[in-house]
Design an enzyme around this catalytic site. Structure first.
Site, PDB file in Angstrom:
ATOM      1  N   CYS A 289       2.004 -10.090   0.301  1.00 26.42           N
ATOM      2  CA  CYS A 289       0.944  -9.413   1.040  1.00 26.42           C
ATOM      3  C   CYS A 289       1.411  -9.216   2.480  1.00 26.42           C
ATOM      4  O   CYS A 289       1.708 -10.191   3.172  1.00 26.42           O
ATOM      5  CB  CYS A 289      -0.310 -10.283   1.011  1.00 26.42           C
TER       6      CYS A 289
ATOM      7  N   CYS B  66       1.679  -1.959   2.358  1.00 26.88           N
ATOM      8  CA  CYS B  66       0.676  -2.832   1.743  1.00 26.88           C
ATOM      9  C   CYS B  66       1.011  -2.849   0.261  1.00 26.88           C
ATOM     10  O   CYS B  66       1.323  -1.802  -0.321  1.00 26.88           O
ATOM     11  CB  CYS B  66      -0.726  -2.256   1.973  1.00 26.88           C
TER      12      CYS B  66
HETATM   13  N1  DGL Z   1      -2.082  -6.223  -0.383  1.00 32.46           N
HETATM   14  C1  DGL Z   1      -2.283  -6.566   0.971  1.00 32.46           C
HETATM   15  C2  DGL Z   1      -1.116  -6.157   1.840  1.00 32.46           C
HETATM   16  O1  DGL Z   1      -0.002  -6.065   1.369  1.00 32.46           O
HETATM   17  C3  DGL Z   1      -3.555  -6.242   1.680  1.00 32.46           C
HETATM   18  C4  DGL Z   1      -4.746  -5.654   1.029  1.00 32.46           C
HETATM   19  C5  DGL Z   1      -6.006  -6.162   1.667  1.00 32.46           C
HETATM   20  O2  DGL Z   1      -6.504  -5.569   2.648  1.00 32.46           O
HETATM   21  O3  DGL Z   1      -6.464  -7.178   1.199  1.00 32.46           O
HETATM   22  O4  DGL Z   1      -1.272  -5.946   3.011  1.00 32.46           O
END
Ligand code: DGL
Length: 261
Positions: free
Chosen positions: A73, A183
């Site tokens: 993430c 993301c």
């Molecule tokens: N999947 C997450 C990232 O890579 C974020 C998504 C969210 O806002 O929770 O930043």
């Protein structure tokens, strides 16, 4: 040989795009995936919350017997990677938007970065741009709502299409020829992004680089191998609902268990 699993976590199911790359490169490892669905999205949470939550999750994953941790993430990395590294002895791979490779690839001198508001506002991201974006135009496009709408409505939904129309238009107007998927949820909509950009636009996803980095770390620590290719999916939210979303994203039914760090 070490049979303990590799822990992977994200705010939700974006990290499955990373898990896919890990499984492809390291198919003989076991994986323990945690989706912090109860707190999705991370992208609009205060940094201090994400830091405390990240440290709590990492500690619980270490206590559960993980041999390494992948922070799948970008938002959690931006807010919490340093605190997590300071608080746990596990080997850690953290993810960040691929600004450096994008700047190296761009011919137009303009790159786009799609990420959450929290990632783009972070000091870590500012540093990345200052280090690697010199002489280039780095267009940071925040995409509020996109990650959670991909999960709630599906990647091909009208709601997602509408958000993409809004977020991709400024990149086209500026002439970006490389777009960073900053993301881990966004690779689920890579085709829809590509469709909105001129042919030849390159989209960068960091999954494969993360898998190579994890392999190097495991090898250096004598931790490589020993699993049997199993993956366990867990969530802090409702497991049935998350299982249905996994099915929609992956086209594959996978059991999901509830787990609270
Ligand atoms: N999947 C997450 C990232 O890579 C974020 C998504 C969210 O806002 O929770 O930043």
């Amino acid at each position: 040989m070490n049979p303990r699993p590799i822990a992977v976590f994200d705010s939700g199911l974006g990290g499955l795009t990373v898990l896919r790359a890990l499984q492809a490169r390291l198919p003989h490892e076991d994986y323990f995936y945690f989706a912090d669905t109860r707190h999705l999205p991370y992208g609009d949470k205060p940094e201090v919350f994400l830091r405390e939550r990240g440290v709590q999750i990492a500690a619980a994953l270490a206590a559960r017997g993980a041999k390494a941790l992948v922070i799948a993430c970008n938002t959690a990395t931006a807010a919490a990677a340093e605190a997590i590294r300071a608080a746990t002895a596990l080997p850690i791979v953290a993810l960040e938007p691929g600004v450096k490779p994008a700047c190296n690839l761009s011919r137009s001198g303009t790159i786009g970065v799609l990420a959450t508001t929290r990632t783009l506002a972070s000091e870590r991201f500012q540093r990345l741009v200052a280090e690697h974006g010199r002489g280039q135009q780095v267009l940071a496009q925040a995409c509020p709502g996109l990650a959670e709408t991909i999960e709630s409505d599906g990647p091909g939904s009208a709601a997602v299409e509408g958000l993409l129309d809004r977020y991709i238009a400024p990149l086209n107007a500026a002439g970006a020829d490389v777009v960073v998927l900053g993301c881990t949820h966004y690779p689920w909509v890579a085709e829809a992004i590509a469709r909105r950009m001129p042919a030849g636009t390159q989209l960068l996803d960091t999954g494969a680089a993360v898998a190579r980095q994890l392999e190097r770390l495991l090898a250096a620590g004598g931790l490589l191998g020993g699993g049997s290719g199993r993956s366990q999916l867990t969530t802090s939210g409702g497991p049935e609902r998350v299982a249905a979303t996994v099915d929609r994203l992956f086209g594959q039914k996978m059991p999901v268990a509830h787990w609270e760090p």
